[in-house]
Design a protein around this motif. Sequence first.
Motif, PDB file in Angstrom:
ATOM      1  N   MET A 606     -12.200  -3.554  61.634  1.00 43.77           N
ATOM      2  CA  MET A 606     -11.270  -2.774  62.445  1.00 43.77           C
ATOM      3  C   MET A 606     -10.189  -2.112  61.594  1.00 43.77           C
ATOM      4  SD  MET A 606     -11.012  -1.926  65.601  1.00 43.77           S
ATOM      5  CE  MET A 606     -11.984  -3.230  66.347  1.00 43.77           C
ATOM      6  N   HIS A 607      -9.850  -2.744  60.460  1.00 49.09           N
ATOM      7  CA  HIS A 607      -8.770  -2.231  59.612  1.00 49.09           C
ATOM      8  C   HIS A 607      -9.331  -1.667  58.304  1.00 49.09           C
ATOM      9  CE1 HIS A 607      -6.171  -4.102  62.497  1.00 49.09           C
ATOM     10  NE2 HIS A 607      -6.687  -5.294  62.254  1.00 49.09           N
ATOM     11  N   HIS A 608     -10.417  -0.964  58.402  1.00 43.94           N
ATOM     12  CA  HIS A 608     -11.099  -0.447  57.220  1.00 43.94           C
ATOM     13  C   HIS A 608     -10.198   0.490  56.423  1.00 43.94           C
ATOM     14  CE1 HIS A 608     -14.350   1.496  54.852  1.00 43.94           C
ATOM     15  NE2 HIS A 608     -14.952   0.336  55.026  1.00 43.94           N
ATOM     16  N   ARG A 609     -10.375   0.456  55.090  1.00 46.72           N
ATOM     17  CA  ARG A 609      -9.528   1.244  54.190  1.00 46.72           C
ATOM     18  C   ARG A 609      -9.735   2.751  54.397  1.00 46.72           C
ATOM     19  NH1 ARG A 609     -13.796  -1.116  52.145  1.00 46.72           N
ATOM     20  NH2 ARG A 609     -15.325   0.059  50.930  1.00 46.72           N
ATOM     21  N   HIS A 610     -10.969   3.179  54.661  1.00 44.09           N
ATOM     22  CA  HIS A 610     -11.228   4.599  54.897  1.00 44.09           C
ATOM     23  C   HIS A 610     -10.792   4.989  56.300  1.00 44.09           C
ATOM     24  CE1 HIS A 610     -13.806   5.815  51.387  1.00 44.09           C
ATOM     25  NE2 HIS A 610     -13.912   4.508  51.283  1.00 44.09           N
ATOM     26  N   VAL A 611     -10.284   6.195  56.414  1.00 41.31           N
ATOM     27  CA  VAL A 611      -9.973   6.776  57.729  1.00 41.31           C
ATOM     28  C   VAL A 611     -10.644   8.153  57.784  1.00 41.31           C
ATOM     29  CG1 VAL A 611      -7.883   5.509  58.325  1.00 41.31           C
ATOM     30  CG2 VAL A 611      -7.715   7.430  56.752  1.00 41.31           C
ATOM     31  N   SER A 612     -11.932   8.154  57.555  1.00 37.87           N
ATOM     32  CA  SER A 612     -12.665   9.395  57.317  1.00 37.87           C
ATOM     33  C   SER A 612     -12.608  10.356  58.493  1.00 37.87           C
ATOM     34  CB  SER A 612     -14.121   9.059  56.988  1.00 37.87           C
ATOM     35  OG  SER A 612     -14.202   8.197  55.876  1.00 37.87           O
ATOM     36  N   HIS A 613     -12.630   9.826  59.723  1.00 34.21           N
ATOM     37  CA  HIS A 613     -12.627  10.688  60.904  1.00 34.21           C
ATOM     38  C   HIS A 613     -11.284  11.373  61.119  1.00 34.21           C
ATOM     39  CE1 HIS A 613     -11.206   6.748  61.910  1.00 34.21           C
ATOM     40  NE2 HIS A 613     -10.973   7.016  63.174  1.00 34.21           N
ATOM     41  N   GLY A 643      -4.254   0.295  61.245  1.00 38.26           N
ATOM     42  CA  GLY A 643      -3.191  -0.431  60.574  1.00 38.26           C
ATOM     43  C   GLY A 643      -2.734   0.266  59.313  1.00 38.26           C
ATOM     44  N   ASP A 644      -1.551  -0.101  58.856  1.00 44.87           N
ATOM     45  CA  ASP A 644      -0.958   0.524  57.683  1.00 44.87           C
ATOM     46  C   ASP A 644      -1.471  -0.062  56.369  1.00 44.87           C
ATOM     47  OD1 ASP A 644       0.554   2.092  59.363  1.00 44.87           O
ATOM     48  OD2 ASP A 644       2.340   0.821  59.231  1.00 44.87           O
ATOM     49  N   GLU A 645      -1.807  -1.331  56.372  1.00 42.18           N
ATOM     50  CA  GLU A 645      -2.199  -2.003  55.127  1.00 42.18           C
ATOM     51  C   GLU A 645      -3.581  -1.523  54.684  1.00 42.18           C
ATOM     52  OE1 GLU A 645      -1.856  -3.465  51.900  1.00 42.18           O
ATOM     53  OE2 GLU A 645      -0.264  -4.294  53.156  1.00 42.18           O
ATOM     54  N   ALA A 646      -3.693  -1.227  53.411  1.00 42.97           N
ATOM     55  CA  ALA A 646      -4.972  -0.756  52.864  1.00 42.97           C
ATOM     56  C   ALA A 646      -4.907  -0.848  51.348  1.00 42.97           C
ATOM     57  CB  ALA A 646      -5.254   0.688  53.309  1.00 42.97           C
ATOM     58  N   THR A 647      -5.916  -0.305  50.699  1.00 38.67           N
ATOM     59  CA  THR A 647      -5.880  -0.155  49.245  1.00 38.67           C
ATOM     60  C   THR A 647      -4.783   0.837  48.872  1.00 38.67           C
ATOM     61  OG1 THR A 647      -7.472   1.639  49.410  1.00 38.67           O
ATOM     62  CG2 THR A 647      -8.367  -0.582  49.101  1.00 38.67           C
ATOM     63  N   GLY A 648      -4.519   0.982  47.574  1.00 37.78           N
ATOM     64  CA  GLY A 648      -3.492   1.927  47.161  1.00 37.78           C
ATOM     65  C   GLY A 648      -3.757   3.329  47.664  1.00 37.78           C
ATOM     66  N   TRP A 649      -4.984   3.831  47.446  1.00 35.96           N
ATOM     67  CA  TRP A 649      -5.275   5.189  47.908  1.00 35.96           C
ATOM     68  C   TRP A 649      -5.331   5.248  49.432  1.00 35.96           C
ATOM     69  CZ3 TRP A 649      -9.382   5.519  51.035  1.00 35.96           C
ATOM     70  CH2 TRP A 649     -10.419   4.590  50.891  1.00 35.96           C
ATOM     71  N   GLY A 650      -5.765   4.131  50.081  1.00 36.79           N
ATOM     72  CA  GLY A 650      -5.782   4.106  51.532  1.00 36.79           C
ATOM     73  C   GLY A 650      -4.390   4.241  52.117  1.00 36.79           C
ATOM     74  N   ILE A 651      -3.415   3.590  51.469  1.00 37.80           N
ATOM     75  CA  ILE A 651      -2.019   3.743  51.888  1.00 37.80           C
ATOM     76  C   ILE A 651      -1.546   5.170  51.611  1.00 37.80           C
ATOM     77  CG2 ILE A 651       0.344   2.982  51.432  1.00 37.80           C
ATOM     78  CD1 ILE A 651      -0.785   0.183  50.926  1.00 37.80           C
ATOM     79  N   GLY A 652      -1.974   5.732  50.473  1.00 44.68           N
ATOM     80  CA  GLY A 652      -1.611   7.113  50.160  1.00 44.68           C
ATOM     81  C   GLY A 652      -2.109   8.087  51.217  1.00 44.68           C
ATOM     82  N   TRP A 653      -3.339   7.890  51.702  1.00 49.22           N
ATOM     83  CA  TRP A 653      -3.860   8.768  52.747  1.00 49.22           C
ATOM     84  C   TRP A 653      -3.059   8.592  54.033  1.00 49.22           C
ATOM     85  CZ3 TRP A 653      -9.833   9.171  53.930  1.00 49.22           C
ATOM     86  CH2 TRP A 653     -10.071  10.309  54.694  1.00 49.22           C
ATOM     87  N   ARG A 654      -2.746   7.346  54.398  1.00 47.10           N
ATOM     88  CA  ARG A 654      -1.966   7.096  55.599  1.00 47.10           C
ATOM     89  C   ARG A 654      -0.582   7.736  55.515  1.00 47.10           C
ATOM     90  NH1 ARG A 654      -5.912   3.529  55.109  1.00 47.10           N
ATOM     91  NH2 ARG A 654      -6.638   2.278  56.891  1.00 47.10           N
TER      92      ARG A 654
END
Length: 794
Positions: A606-613, A643-654
């Motif tokens: 549910m909290h996957h690092r990618h937010v591709s869509h 959610g906000d928590e992710a990998t470094g680049w995942g946070i960068g995308w958010r």
Amino acid sequence: MAVELSRRGLFKALGAGLTLSATGWSSQAGAVPAAAGRSEAAAAPGDALQLWYRAPATEWVQALPTGNGRLGAMIWGGVAHERIGLNEDTLYAGGPYDATSPDALTALPEVRALIFAGRYAEAEALADAKLLSRPAKQMPYQPLADLLLDFDRADHIDGYRRSLDLDTAVATTEFRSGGAWHRREVFVSEPDQCIVVRLSADLPGRISLRLGVDSPQAGDVQVDEAGLLFQGRNAGFAGIEGKLRFALRVQPRLRGGTLRVARDRLHVEGADELVLVLTAATSFRRFDDVSGDPQALTAAHQAQADAHAYPALLARHLAAHQALFRRVSIDLGSTPAAQLPTDQRVQAFASGNDPALAALYHQYGRYLLICSSRPGSQPANLQGVWNDLMAPPWESKYTININTEMNYWPSEANALHECVQPLEDMLFDLARTGAVTARRIYDAPGWVVHNNTDLWRQAGPIDGAQWSLWPMGGVWLLQQLWDRWDYGRDRAYLRRIHPLFKGAAEFFVATLQRDPSTGAMVTNPSISPENQHPFGAAVCAGPAMDSQLLRDLFAQCIQISEALGVDTAFAAQLKTLRAQLPPDRIGKAGQLQEWQQDWDMEAPEMHHRHVSHLYALHPSSQINLRDTPALAAAAKRSLQIRGDEATGWGIGWRLNLWARLGDGEHALQILKMLLSPERTYPNLFDAHPPFQIDGNFGGTAGITEMLLQSWGGSIFLLPALPSAWPDGQVRGLRVRNAAGVDLHWRDGRLRSALLRSERGGTYQLVHGDSTLTVALRAGGQQRIGLRGNQLVKQ
């Protein structure tokens, strides 16, 4: 020379010869005071663009990076023992190869049929067996060597400081030892294609050391009084033989003192100053040509450097670097926290008030892009140009389902369009290798690239279908070239890149499939990058991101047709096909659906690092608050669920996504997560973890988006300004339609904006609920301010 790794490990342990203490650092001889004297002074206003520290690095992610696009150096700042890690951007494992599976084309129809039948796990297993590249791994980026400097005397140390000046791109180590003030400087020159190391002291005869080269690569060191020559051959990997030859030259220049040779080392004794000039190259010429002569190349670069004394080398380096770096300045305000060493500022950023660190981080991303991607170099890879491991994480190559794209997000808005040139060059290469992949896997015209590529421009799926069976990598990379056109409006450039866009579109015209369930034209097989749906697999048909990317690609091809007067019939075909792509849909939880089907709430992560869509929200603008408010609300709901928590680049995308949603307070909270010790190393490298440079670039782009956005025919001034940045200014940012913008605000309110047009045009500026249209001639400018809450010309 097949150097033992144990020796490298020993040097890592001894390199600094220091251990951190509460008050500063101590040497092996015992504790010494914290930095004092001339280096004890806290960061002054002139140091606003410096990273600085009171102790040497004890691990690689504390070392300071310098580079010129092609060459990289990591400076540890040791006292008795200095280590400078060296990289050359074409030193990958292997050689030219074609990994296309001979079984792929035959198996493709069955994979498609299984997906349409809902038998996803079977389809994925068949794809793993038949469609994946052989080998299923691509070639890793690798280190060249370490330059080792072992000094004869390093006692009674005080006043230690090491720093990296982003404005000069010079790494400096300073300290007092034995009554003399020592200064060590390192920079990597783009005009002279060399790494320059200068050692000096304020008393004569104080420079004495042994210097040598250490490397995990197989090679030999030759030593004479003219310097060191390290040469060898790269390693093989995954059954692909190493085909590259490489060379590294180290040439000393002494003022005073003596130089002698001892085995594979040079000994310098009693010098007043020592300058080392390092040149490096491989035999790489192109992805299919390794016939270069690295010895001749390095000799030529040494000869070029020899024509310039140290002051001239430095001046030439500064001119080239500052011509790019000084285009943009940013000031978000300053507090006493800005006086602390950089590592302490990172520790305190989330809970403190240090807007100047956000400004420094923004400029650091620009600095890193300048250092890792310049015309003539390779594009910035997963680690930019810096790597110390023979087997780095994810091979430190190009992951093109978000990471390489994010590397270039800051480029256009931050006035670094030249840095995109290596990416453009790679796309022309990929159009060639991707044409082979399109033909041999899909029996299709045009070209295609999946989720990864390497120096050898492989274009097929690797690792596993759940990660790589995604044919959209080339399309997403093309969006950066579209931005280059849209920000510059150079018609000659548009003509140059037109074949890339047409070839990519031709592939999908031939390969899109009619979905029997929805009637839409969809990609099959594909995935929503790296995310599994609820049916035990990732492979699917027509995920949301694919349709979003194709809407952009087809629209861009149509615009190119109109602008250049070409491909009229093809543009009409694309217009018809574009209307048949699956629409964006809102799911049962109010979220933007990631797949055609409403699977999101049952997906295993549910909290996957990618937010591709959410590509349609950013970096695209198909979804936005102004034009598609319902879809923007759904995208926001997806962000909340993810959610906000992710990998470094995942946070960068958010960070970029929340800025696009106009929520400056939430964007700042995301930035605080990104600039925390969990996601930022002491040298400000992004922590995935481990190190990946994409998060740095995503952070720079996100801060830019908080201050200025350019999409949908409008320029948005301070669209996501947080209350923690009440006063500030930024100069030199770029917007679409070939214009630049300066901004100045006070007490959270816009005071003035300056719009400058290069080619002339009409611009719509937006601030809050106010809109102002400005028409400018080529070279014209207009200052804008507020009257009440309305934008007005000044």
